[in-house]
Write a protein that holds these residues in place. Structure first.
Motif, PDB file in Angstrom:
ATOM      1  N   GLN A   1      10.733  12.626 -14.556  1.00 39.09           N
ATOM      2  CA  GLN A   1      10.700  11.506 -13.622  1.00 39.09           C
ATOM      3  C   GLN A   1      10.198  11.972 -12.270  1.00 39.09           C
ATOM      4  OE1 GLN A   1      14.203   9.077 -13.450  1.00 39.09           O
ATOM      5  NE2 GLN A   1      14.478   9.055 -15.651  1.00 39.09           N
ATOM      6  N   LYS A   2       9.507  11.089 -11.593  1.00 39.10           N
ATOM      7  CA  LYS A   2       9.047  11.394 -10.234  1.00 39.10           C
ATOM      8  C   LYS A   2       9.135  10.114  -9.408  1.00 39.10           C
ATOM      9  CE  LYS A   2       5.323  13.616  -7.650  1.00 39.10           C
ATOM     10  NZ  LYS A   2       3.978  14.234  -7.681  1.00 39.10           N
ATOM     11  N   GLU A   3       9.716  10.245  -8.224  1.00 36.19           N
ATOM     12  CA  GLU A   3       9.930   9.059  -7.388  1.00 36.19           C
ATOM     13  C   GLU A   3       8.612   8.535  -6.840  1.00 36.19           C
ATOM     14  OE1 GLU A   3      12.815   9.584  -4.283  1.00 36.19           O
ATOM     15  OE2 GLU A   3      12.824   7.454  -3.785  1.00 36.19           O
ATOM     16  N   MET A   4       8.462   7.229  -6.826  1.00 33.02           N
ATOM     17  CA  MET A   4       7.269   6.609  -6.272  1.00 33.02           C
ATOM     18  C   MET A   4       7.523   6.231  -4.806  1.00 33.02           C
ATOM     19  SD  MET A   4       6.046   4.297  -9.543  1.00 33.02           S
ATOM     20  CE  MET A   4       4.370   4.008  -8.954  1.00 33.02           C
ATOM     21  N   THR A   5       6.434   6.142  -4.033  1.00 35.51           N
ATOM     22  CA  THR A   5       6.522   5.803  -2.611  1.00 35.51           C
ATOM     23  C   THR A   5       6.041   4.377  -2.398  1.00 35.51           C
ATOM     24  OG1 THR A   5       5.944   8.086  -2.131  1.00 35.51           O
ATOM     25  CG2 THR A   5       5.768   6.513  -0.307  1.00 35.51           C
ATOM     26  N   LYS A   6       6.766   3.648  -1.547  1.00 29.84           N
ATOM     27  CA  LYS A   6       6.280   2.314  -1.198  1.00 29.84           C
ATOM     28  C   LYS A   6       5.162   2.496  -0.173  1.00 29.84           C
ATOM     29  CE  LYS A   6       9.372  -1.062  -0.342  1.00 29.84           C
ATOM     30  NZ  LYS A   6      10.177  -2.041   0.449  1.00 29.84           N
ATOM     31  N   THR A   7       3.948   2.137  -0.547  1.00 33.29           N
ATOM     32  CA  THR A   7       2.805   2.400   0.340  1.00 33.29           C
ATOM     33  C   THR A   7       2.437   1.189   1.177  1.00 33.29           C
ATOM     34  OG1 THR A   7       1.355   1.849  -1.517  1.00 33.29           O
ATOM     35  CG2 THR A   7       1.759   4.187  -1.083  1.00 33.29           C
ATOM     36  N   GLY A   8       3.072   0.065   0.928  1.00 34.50           N
ATOM     37  CA  GLY A   8       2.759  -1.106   1.736  1.00 34.50           C
ATOM     38  C   GLY A   8       3.233  -2.379   1.078  1.00 34.50           C
ATOM     39  N   SER A   9       3.059  -3.462   1.776  1.00 30.89           N
ATOM     40  CA  SER A   9       3.488  -4.773   1.291  1.00 30.89           C
ATOM     41  C   SER A   9       2.472  -5.796   1.760  1.00 30.89           C
ATOM     42  CB  SER A   9       4.845  -5.151   1.868  1.00 30.89           C
ATOM     43  OG  SER A   9       5.786  -4.128   1.648  1.00 30.89           O
ATOM     44  N   ASP A  10       2.411  -6.903   1.066  1.00 26.34           N
ATOM     45  CA  ASP A  10       1.688  -8.043   1.617  1.00 26.34           C
ATOM     46  C   ASP A  10       2.633  -9.236   1.616  1.00 26.34           C
ATOM     47  OD1 ASP A  10       1.668  -8.894  -1.032  1.00 26.34           O
ATOM     48  OD2 ASP A  10      -0.420  -8.342  -1.360  1.00 26.34           O
ATOM     49  N   GLU A  11       2.100 -10.438   1.619  1.00 29.35           N
ATOM     50  CA  GLU A  11       2.976 -11.592   1.775  1.00 29.35           C
ATOM     51  C   GLU A  11       4.023 -11.671   0.666  1.00 29.35           C
ATOM     52  OE1 GLU A  11       0.927 -15.329   1.851  1.00 29.35           O
ATOM     53  OE2 GLU A  11       2.779 -16.449   2.144  1.00 29.35           O
ATOM     54  N   LEU A  12       3.600 -11.369  -0.573  1.00 25.02           N
ATOM     55  CA  LEU A  12       4.506 -11.575  -1.710  1.00 25.02           C
ATOM     56  C   LEU A  12       5.018 -10.304  -2.359  1.00 25.02           C
ATOM     57  CD1 LEU A  12       2.542 -14.426  -3.573  1.00 25.02           C
ATOM     58  CD2 LEU A  12       4.549 -14.711  -2.111  1.00 25.02           C
ATOM     59  N   PHE A  13       4.278  -9.205  -2.188  1.00 22.78           N
ATOM     60  CA  PHE A  13       4.561  -8.035  -3.024  1.00 22.78           C
ATOM     61  C   PHE A  13       4.741  -6.739  -2.238  1.00 22.78           C
ATOM     62  CE2 PHE A  13       1.816 -10.886  -5.624  1.00 22.78           C
ATOM     63  CZ  PHE A  13       2.738 -11.221  -6.596  1.00 22.78           C
ATOM     64  N   ASP A  14       5.505  -5.824  -2.854  1.00 26.05           N
ATOM     65  CA  ASP A  14       5.531  -4.422  -2.443  1.00 26.05           C
ATOM     66  C   ASP A  14       4.638  -3.641  -3.397  1.00 26.05           C
ATOM     67  OD1 ASP A  14       7.405  -4.821  -0.432  1.00 26.05           O
ATOM     68  OD2 ASP A  14       9.120  -4.277  -1.691  1.00 26.05           O
ATOM     69  N   TYR A  15       4.076  -2.539  -2.913  1.00 30.12           N
ATOM     70  CA  TYR A  15       3.239  -1.683  -3.755  1.00 30.12           C
ATOM     71  C   TYR A  15       3.774  -0.260  -3.727  1.00 30.12           C
ATOM     72  CZ  TYR A  15       0.163  -5.697  -3.491  1.00 30.12           C
ATOM     73  OH  TYR A  15      -0.336  -6.961  -3.566  1.00 30.12           O
ATOM     74  N   TRP A  16       3.847   0.340  -4.888  1.00 28.50           N
ATOM     75  CA  TRP A  16       4.415   1.679  -5.056  1.00 28.50           C
ATOM     76  C   TRP A  16       3.348   2.603  -5.633  1.00 28.50           C
ATOM     77  CZ3 TRP A  16       9.721   1.917  -3.795  1.00 28.50           C
ATOM     78  CH2 TRP A  16      10.358   0.674  -3.655  1.00 28.50           C
ATOM     79  N   LEU A  17       3.406   3.864  -5.207  1.00 33.32           N
ATOM     80  CA  LEU A  17       2.390   4.838  -5.658  1.00 33.32           C
ATOM     81  C   LEU A  17       3.029   6.180  -5.980  1.00 33.32           C
ATOM     82  CD1 LEU A  17      -0.675   5.858  -5.809  1.00 33.32           C
ATOM     83  CD2 LEU A  17      -0.385   6.501  -3.430  1.00 33.32           C
TER      84      LEU A  17
ATOM     85  N   GLU B   1       0.035 -11.974   9.120  1.00 30.01           N
ATOM     86  CA  GLU B   1      -0.965 -12.349   8.131  1.00 30.01           C
ATOM     87  C   GLU B   1      -2.061 -11.281   8.058  1.00 30.01           C
ATOM     88  OE1 GLU B   1      -3.599 -16.283   6.955  1.00 30.01           O
ATOM     89  OE2 GLU B   1      -2.178 -16.450   8.599  1.00 30.01           O
ATOM     90  N   PHE B   2      -2.440 -10.777   9.227  1.00 27.75           N
ATOM     91  CA  PHE B   2      -3.487  -9.751   9.290  1.00 27.75           C
ATOM     92  C   PHE B   2      -3.110  -8.512   8.482  1.00 27.75           C
ATOM     93  CE2 PHE B   2      -5.222  -6.061  11.834  1.00 27.75           C
ATOM     94  CZ  PHE B   2      -6.518  -6.173  11.360  1.00 27.75           C
ATOM     95  N   THR B   3      -1.919  -7.988   8.724  1.00 28.80           N
ATOM     96  CA  THR B   3      -1.525  -6.761   8.024  1.00 28.80           C
ATOM     97  C   THR B   3      -1.284  -7.038   6.540  1.00 28.80           C
ATOM     98  OG1 THR B   3       0.750  -7.113   8.774  1.00 28.80           O
ATOM     99  CG2 THR B   3      -0.621  -5.614  10.065  1.00 28.80           C
ATOM    100  N   ASN B   4      -0.827  -8.255   6.212  1.00 28.76           N
ATOM    101  CA  ASN B   4      -0.687  -8.608   4.793  1.00 28.76           C
ATOM    102  C   ASN B   4      -2.037  -8.570   4.085  1.00 28.76           C
ATOM    103  OD1 ASN B   4       2.057  -8.981   4.786  1.00 28.76           O
ATOM    104  ND2 ASN B   4       1.959 -11.212   5.090  1.00 28.76           N
ATOM    105  N   ILE B   5      -3.053  -9.119   4.738  1.00 27.67           N
ATOM    106  CA  ILE B   5      -4.387  -9.137   4.111  1.00 27.67           C
ATOM    107  C   ILE B   5      -4.912  -7.715   3.947  1.00 27.67           C
ATOM    108  CG2 ILE B   5      -6.795  -9.836   4.431  1.00 27.67           C
ATOM    109  CD1 ILE B   5      -5.685 -12.331   5.929  1.00 27.67           C
ATOM    110  N   LEU B   6      -4.780  -6.904   5.016  1.00 31.70           N
ATOM    111  CA  LEU B   6      -5.270  -5.518   4.930  1.00 31.70           C
ATOM    112  C   LEU B   6      -4.584  -4.774   3.798  1.00 31.70           C
ATOM    113  CD1 LEU B   6      -5.446  -4.224   8.597  1.00 31.70           C
ATOM    114  CD2 LEU B   6      -7.311  -5.054   7.162  1.00 31.70           C
ATOM    115  N   SER B   7      -3.279  -4.946   3.725  1.00 23.89           N
ATOM    116  CA  SER B   7      -2.508  -4.257   2.690  1.00 23.89           C
ATOM    117  C   SER B   7      -2.954  -4.725   1.304  1.00 23.89           C
ATOM    118  CB  SER B   7      -1.026  -4.538   2.898  1.00 23.89           C
ATOM    119  OG  SER B   7      -0.247  -3.781   2.027  1.00 23.89           O
ATOM    120  N   ASN B   8      -3.173  -6.020   1.182  1.00 26.86           N
ATOM    121  CA  ASN B   8      -3.627  -6.569  -0.095  1.00 26.86           C
ATOM    122  C   ASN B   8      -4.981  -5.996  -0.483  1.00 26.86           C
ATOM    123  OD1 ASN B   8      -5.231  -8.846  -1.609  1.00 26.86           O
ATOM    124  ND2 ASN B   8      -3.059  -9.128  -2.065  1.00 26.86           N
ATOM    125  N   VAL B   9      -5.898  -5.916   0.472  1.00 28.23           N
ATOM    126  CA  VAL B   9      -7.232  -5.374   0.179  1.00 28.23           C
ATOM    127  C   VAL B   9      -7.128  -3.895  -0.210  1.00 28.23           C
ATOM    128  CG1 VAL B   9      -9.501  -4.845   1.131  1.00 28.23           C
ATOM    129  CG2 VAL B   9      -8.436  -7.042   1.640  1.00 28.23           C
TER     130      VAL B   9
END
Lengths: 564, 564
Positions: free
Chosen positions: B58-74, B398-406
């Motif tokens: 097992q290896k822990e994932m890092t939360k690399t960002g979020s947008d309006e609806l979601f978190d993203y892990w890497l 909204e700006f940072t959500n869009i950037l994170s989504n892209v």
């Protein structure tokens, strides 16, 4: 509505060209959440200069199925100029949202087309197109060493009398091409229209996956003239021939690898493999990449121009010289995509309607975009039907959820040519999995033959052969009618007749779950075309059941497949 | 936990090879739902025969960002044998679920590897690899007719005095190659290391997107010797040269299309285009496929072997003969994928580190899998930064959500070479978009130069040129220092110096949002490497703000980019 559950992304199973004129657009939403979904679409350049807005049309989407968590929606569009921008109108009661590539809106944002999803152009060459003959093919898998010994003069040393003992990883029974030729009418009678042969090239083992020479047949099976006659006779009898291409790895005893074993770093073939250091050692762990951890199967470096040329030549050779109709690609997922793209171009140049089938056990969308394979072996189907019908480890709800999930994981044109197997030379036989419960095997066959895709029968299953995981499942074919389950044979034959008679039975019908009951595990599904609907009422309980169906059809005919 | 929000599918932005040894695995989950995610993984063939189970780590994932609806892990993994099967351990408080390709489990199902997601083999040739020089390049876009007139002897008839009037769709000012050569030191001083030229091939219009001859330069720009000297001089000054390839369509006056116009169905070029019927008509709607609905731009049939050969030869010719460094592909999304795959092979065979940049305005993942383009023009970035900094139509959330989504829509190695533009010959200029508010333009440049990707400056923006949508944005370059905004020029120059000095400023740092405030719209983000972290504290309000940051760094240096 639950926005987090909504999913769409173009150019995969969610937006694809079904044919040269037609796009399929799908959407995923939370199960039982949305009441309706409409596609809002238009030509990307159809700008209304009067109102200064983008011109759009709407078309209602159809809910094509559900799985445990999601509903799936589909709409078919034929855009006049083969270009499409689109979004989705999501409705739940009074709540309406417009879903686009740039997120959600209360009102349709027609001030800029850039908000919308895009299928920029339907280019014919990018359309996923498997050979047209595949949809109607019924496959039969032959493990050549064990199907029939037709020429005793070429038996390898130590060949045992046919069926005289249990199969082992190393024994030989002398199955050969002549044996297949002599028994083709048996396959014709059953209704088979394609044979998939596991490897036939020169190798040491009885399974021949350890190729020594890709351009030579293993002499225990016969010579090239016999193989040519086999293919020709198959074609005369309406049977296609598919061979097994083991391009991920060669055998340890291939001359190329042996050269590296002998000469080490000085070998001109050292870059044909992935060798970590010299000299070659096989223990405790091979110091070269292998299939799994099997030192006998060194992985080929398919990025190397010479290896690529050699294997592409092999791919073309057996088509050009022997007119084979398909290649089944062993361990296809571990070979690079670039190789498969070139492989497709190479073999389709020689024979445009040759079939390319990849062995992939997991999600295979990256190989099924039109540039690599025509189909993959549908193991998710295998697992689901075995668990439901043979093992009873899942109930009908879980079963139909899995099927729906698999069907919605791929484009419809991909599903229609999926290679639906129940077992193989790598698994226990179905009758053994079903603990010798023949009725379960009959249900398995019924479902396999009436589902979307192309079914494959593993040699001998149709007459009730048994066998555990290999080597057990590689027994000699039973040719003594007294030992064959002829009633099972008739059942399979009848199903294949129905599949030929009614296009809806096979890929000519749309598959839909009509009714299920997780208490009794009965299952009713339909296959529908413009002509007719066939309902399949399947009892997966070991006792009689009464099922009420409210079907209002203009004409109804009832067949009991167990008694008629 | 909200299972419906969880998403993962291999071989795209969610699972990809970052380099020849490293896999990146990402997961999407509902925003602020999961507390932690671990990757559970192993070699597909590492079976524990003693316990009869699959061996996992097992290896822990890092939360690399979020947008309006979601978190993203890497998580980053270097699998010893370049093979990986994996699932996800999802934790929310006491609730633990294991997410696999086959769904959710309370306990990790190690009795069969087939449950798990698969990255079957990390084959080097399939790794997305843009040329290494691109990450550090700063582009400058030149519209050749309007940059500088260096040779009056080749001015086309009716050429107007430089800058004497507003640009129109049809007037000419005589910009040419000599003019570019004479002003290269200006670009060097600014800090530019790559020029993207809009089309320079023979055509009738001033924008030259209506190509007549792909193998000839338009004489108004100069001859081939001059162009060769231009490329050579650029290279001497450390500047790469990228040309515009308009392969989706030719010009109406190309000899190929003119042959069809004249001879109709008898033309040997009739299949070079998509002609619906003969003879050719242009009104009211062209009876042939065009770019948009522009009769002047007949769409080329890039599936036709002769067309393909012709265009691939063009692709190679300008590299072989003139040593150009990149191709920007016009309307790249409407040309077939197969063509682009062959294009990549063709041009990289001639020059392995040539850069391939596609013009795609929407989600571009299908073109960025390693087999087609190295990058696309990052219009989602453009829209977001303009809306936030220049137009103030979205707030910082909204700006940072869009950037994170892209950023999370693409692999990291794709993001690092994205072509980040603020405007172009197809849009109003940034100062005009910002309603002549120079401070906003300075913020735009700051953000563009310090974001992930490669920035592009549209000629003249750096000295405060204005202009509405084309033709307004295609004014003659202002060379009179008295008319240039030299303070703005210094600002851009300073940013590019910082980008050169500190790798973290550009693609050497990981981008992370640190703090935002939607009331005042300030924004704090960080770029981090192993060496250092640079924090960017950006005030997007038109008045002074006090912002408190709790940074505990061993060494801190503060720079006010507006005053220092």
């Amino acid at each position: 509505m639950l926005k987090e559950a909504i999913y769409h992304r173009p150019k995969n199973n969610f937006a694809y060209a079904y044919d040269e004129k037609t796009l399929h657009i799908r959407l995923q939403s939370k199960k039982d959440d949305l009441h309706s979904v409409d596609l809002v679409f238009g030509d990307p350049y159809d700008w209304d200069t009067h109102y200064n807005r983008w011109n759009t049309t709407q078309k209602e989407m159809t809910k094509t199925g559900s799985d445990e968590l999601f509903d799936y929606w589909l709409v078919e569009i034929q855009p006049e100029f083969r270009r499409l921008r689109y979004g989705f109108k999501l409705t739940k009661g009074n709540e309406v949202q417009y879903y686009t590539e740039k997120g959600y809106f209360d009102e349709l944002p027609t001030d800029d087309v850039a908000y919308f999803f895009c299928f920029p152009f339907l280019n014919k060459i990018d359309v996923f197109q498997a050979p047209t003959w595949v949809k109607d093919t019924v496959w039969y898998q032959i493990f050549p060493e064990r199907f029939a010994n037709g020429d005793k003069t070429i038996d390898p040393p130590g060949t045992l009398p046919w069926g005289s003992t249990e199969p082992t990883p190393t024994n030989f029974f002398g199955g050969d091409f002549e044996g297949v030729i002599q028994n083709l009418d048996y396959l014709v009678e059953l209704g088979v229209t394609g044979i998939y042969f596991t490897p036939i090239f020169k190798a040491t083992s009885n399974h021949k996956y350890d190729t020594i020479d890709y351009l030579e047949l293993d002499p225990q099976f016969g010579d090239k003239e016999t193989f040519r006659r086999l293919v020709k006779t198959c074609h005369q009898k309406g049977i296609k021939v598919m061979l097994d291409a083991v391009f991920n790895h060669s055998g340890y005893y291939s001359p190329f690898f042996q050269d590296v074993v002998e000469k080490g770093e000085a070998s001109k073939y050292k870059d044909w493999f992935h060798i970590r250091n010299f000299p070659i050692v096989t223990e405790p762990t091979p110091n070269y990449d292998t299939f799994a951890f099997t030192y006998m199967m060194p992985k080929l470096n398919t990025e190397h121009p010479e290896v690529k040329k050699y294997l592409l030549d092999v791919g073309r050779y057996w088509i050009e010289e022997f007119d084979i109709d398909g290649w089944r690609l062993d361990v296809a997922n571990e070979v690079d995509h670039q190789f498969w793209r070139e492989f497709r171009t190479a073999v389709k140049d020689v024979k445009p309607d040759v079939y390319i089938l990849g062995e992939i056990w997991h999600d295979s969308m990256p190989w099924l975009q039109g540039d690599q394979f025509d189909a993959v072996m549908n193991y998710p189907f295998t697992t689901a039907v075995l668990n439901f019908f043979a093992k009873n480890t899942i109930d009908v709800t879980e079963f139909t959820n899995i099927l729906s999930n698999v069907l919605h994981s791929y484009p419809n044109n991909v599903n229609e040519v999926a290679f639906n197997l129940l077992d193989s030379h790598d698994t226990p036989r179905i009758l053994t999995i079903a603990k010798n419960h023949k009725e379960k095997v009959k249900l398995l066959y019924l479902f396999q033959m009436s589902f979307i895709g192309t079914p494959c029968i593993y040699y001998g299953d149709e007459i009730g052969m048994t066998g555990e995981m290999d080597p057990g499942c590689r027994k000699c074919m039973e040719w003594n009618p007294a030992e064959q389950d002829l009633e099972l044979f008739s059942h399979v034959k009848k199903l294949l007749e129905l599949r030929r008679t009614f296009p809806e039975f096979g890929n000519g019908g749309e598959f839909k779950i009509i009714d299920t009951n997780p208490e009794t595990n009965y299952l009713v599904y339909a296959k529908t075309s413009n002509e007719r609907t066939i309902y399949f009422v399947v009892n997966n309980l070991e006792q009689q059941l009464d099922v009420s169906l409210s079907l209002s059809q203009s004409y109804q005919q009832l067949i009991n497949l167990w008694t008629e």
